[in-house]
Design a protein around this motif. Sequence first.
Motif, PDB file in Angstrom:
ATOM      1  N   ARG A 116       0.835  -1.214   0.000  1.00  0.00           N
ATOM      2  CA  ARG A 116       0.000   0.000   0.000  1.00  0.00           C
ATOM      3  C   ARG A 116       0.865   1.258   0.000  1.00  0.00           C
ATOM      4  O   ARG A 116       0.514   2.262  -0.619  1.00  0.00           O
ATOM      5  CB  ARG A 116      -0.947   0.001   1.203  1.00  0.00           C
ATOM      6  N   ILE A 118       2.344   1.804  -3.577  1.00  0.00           N
ATOM      7  CA  ILE A 118       1.434   2.333  -4.606  1.00  0.00           C
ATOM      8  C   ILE A 118       0.869   3.701  -4.210  1.00  0.00           C
ATOM      9  O   ILE A 118       0.012   4.249  -4.906  1.00  0.00           O
ATOM     10  CB  ILE A 118       0.272   1.352  -4.918  1.00  0.00           C
ATOM     11  N   ALA A 160      -0.982   4.427  -1.631  1.00  0.00           N
ATOM     12  CA  ALA A 160      -2.301   4.394  -0.979  1.00  0.00           C
ATOM     13  C   ALA A 160      -2.180   4.736   0.501  1.00  0.00           C
ATOM     14  O   ALA A 160      -3.174   4.982   1.173  1.00  0.00           O
ATOM     15  CB  ALA A 160      -2.932   3.022  -1.143  1.00  0.00           C
ATOM     16  N   LYS A 183       0.519   6.823   3.391  1.00  0.00           N
ATOM     17  CA  LYS A 183       1.747   7.600   3.637  1.00  0.00           C
ATOM     18  C   LYS A 183       2.521   6.918   4.756  1.00  0.00           C
ATOM     19  O   LYS A 183       1.970   6.704   5.841  1.00  0.00           O
ATOM     20  CB  LYS A 183       1.388   9.018   4.083  1.00  0.00           C
ATOM     21  N   MET A 200       4.683  13.473  -2.494  1.00  0.00           N
ATOM     22  CA  MET A 200       3.807  13.971  -3.561  1.00  0.00           C
ATOM     23  C   MET A 200       2.393  14.222  -3.057  1.00  0.00           C
ATOM     24  O   MET A 200       1.892  13.506  -2.202  1.00  0.00           O
ATOM     25  CB  MET A 200       3.737  12.950  -4.698  1.00  0.00           C
ATOM     26  N   ASP A 201       1.739  15.252  -3.657  1.00  0.00           N
ATOM     27  CA  ASP A 201       0.321  15.459  -3.362  1.00  0.00           C
ATOM     28  C   ASP A 201      -0.501  14.565  -4.312  1.00  0.00           C
ATOM     29  O   ASP A 201       0.057  13.980  -5.247  1.00  0.00           O
ATOM     30  CB  ASP A 201      -0.040  16.950  -3.471  1.00  0.00           C
ATOM     31  N   PRO A 202      -1.810  14.442  -4.075  1.00  0.00           N
ATOM     32  CA  PRO A 202      -2.613  13.513  -4.885  1.00  0.00           C
ATOM     33  C   PRO A 202      -2.515  13.783  -6.384  1.00  0.00           C
ATOM     34  O   PRO A 202      -2.550  12.860  -7.188  1.00  0.00           O
ATOM     35  CB  PRO A 202      -4.044  13.754  -4.387  1.00  0.00           C
ATOM     36  N   GLU A 233       0.059  15.058  -8.138  1.00  0.00           N
ATOM     37  CA  GLU A 233       1.340  14.574  -8.674  1.00  0.00           C
ATOM     38  C   GLU A 233       1.375  13.039  -8.699  1.00  0.00           C
ATOM     39  O   GLU A 233       1.902  12.421  -9.617  1.00  0.00           O
ATOM     40  CB  GLU A 233       2.502  15.069  -7.804  1.00  0.00           C
ATOM     41  N   ASP A 238      -1.017  11.009  -9.173  1.00  0.00           N
ATOM     42  CA  ASP A 238      -1.783  10.471 -10.304  1.00  0.00           C
ATOM     43  C   ASP A 238      -0.901  10.324 -11.548  1.00  0.00           C
ATOM     44  O   ASP A 238      -1.092   9.409 -12.343  1.00  0.00           O
ATOM     45  CB  ASP A 238      -2.981  11.383 -10.615  1.00  0.00           C
TER      46      ASP A 238
END
Lengths: 287, 258
Positions: A66, A69, A71, A73, A89-91, A93, A95
């Motif tokens: 997790r 990938i 999912a 931190k 990274m923020d969500p 980045e 992606d």
Amino acid sequence: MREAPRKIGSGPKKIFKAGEIILEVRDLVQAFGDRRVLDNISFQVRAGETFVIMGGSGCGKTTLLRCLIGAQKPTSGSIHLFGEDITRMDPFELDRIRLRFGMNFQFGALFQSLTVGENIALPLRHHSDVDSSIIEMIVKMKLELVGLTGFENFMPSELSGGMRKRVGLARALALDPEILFSDEPTSGLDPVMTAVVDQLTLDSTRKIGATAVVVSHDMTSVFRIATRILMLGNGPRQGQIVAEGTPEEIRKNPDPFLQQFVRGEADGPIPLRMAQDEYLKHLLGDG
Amino acid sequence: MKFVVNALRRVEGDGYVTLNARIYSFLLWGLTNPRVLSPSLTLRQMIRIGVEALPMASLVALSVGFILAMQSSTELGKLGANAFIPDLVSLSLLRELGPLLIAIIVVGRSGSAVAAELGTMKVNEEIEALKVMAISPTRILVVPRYLALMIMLPILTVFGNCVGLAGGWAVCIGTLDMTSSFYITHAVQRPELWDLYSGLIKSVVFAHLIITIACYQGLGVTGGAEGVGRATTASVVYSILWIIIADAALTGLFFFVL
């Protein structure tokens, strides 16, 4: 070197050659309260490898996956995927990175309201501007790959557990990912289907040059597909790396903890039951 | 515009405010690229959330129309003021009871269904699968439902108002010897356009509350089937609570300020 699939918004990216470090984990710690599920994990995965993470139940395999990938931190440490630290990274980045890998979930994680075909087509429809007729063709190819030709219009609820797993794998391979992450891809499958899924994992790495990171505790499967193995410990060695190496090195490793696991023996250093003194203390209290 | 949209999409966390920020980021993005708003999914949700709620909403609105006319005739009749019943039914429905009761029906029928559906998807790892495939759950699951309810609740409210007025008409014609032309003239002429607008403003605010609370509760499910049950209950309870608070606040605003 294979050609990268055409994707919207993915931008320019480095294509990793076989042998280059594609995934690097440094000093990874994941704690839930006082309990350290992953304890200073560090390892590297090179492009083209089939890297298997194994260990007993509750050793933190799925938690590690997790984290890999994005999912979850981690508490501390870093994960460099395709050369970029995904823990920072923020969500948005993240992606961009996620477009480059596929994830095969333990129970398939198929969308119950969509047909098998729609499930596999979903990432293609969202991340490519490919024509619908081409998408249908890709869906048929992926279903053929996992031995489910003709199941496009079935609903996930009409499939067995093993079939759902294979549809999950087909969906994970839909965008021809550079890395395929798999969570227990063969658990609950019959021996023939286990061999089929193993072959698929090998095909995705050897034929199209992808890298596979597989979490498994199925020893037959592990030794069939792995180019390198990482063993996580539990009990007093919870979340620590017990051993890392090629299948041959793992077989020869004298660590009793590792050997008990590889041979599947009930007695050994892996703590399943309390020691007699500890058990008495637990029953009667400290007094 | 693009800077604002990207900044909103970078917001982390799973809070209620974060969910709202994400919804608005996709709505803003949808202004320049309508494909982002998934028109086919929105249409499907409009049918599920709105069109399929019509029979239940109609039945409730019709009953409310009956009740308003019958209850008011008891007291107004004593004063010889039965002529004001159409005015009362019409104003009560347009300003207050239409938006409020239709919203409560939608909370029970659609809000709970959305919370349970999203909660089950969370438990089955479908939400996580979407995230890992770089597909925003907010974009394909929340935004279509949000748009569907924001469009359909005001429409259901207007429809409910009409059915409620028909209920009042049936009572007035059947038991109070009122003529149809008298009832319709009074019921339509007495209210001002603002009475209709104030009810519609309320229904838009209620729609926002219902769908954001349902999606927030559904996406926040933890703990399997029990968690889905808890989220569904919480969705209904919090939605009704906030609808009534918002109703009081808006009525106060319209009464004292506007």
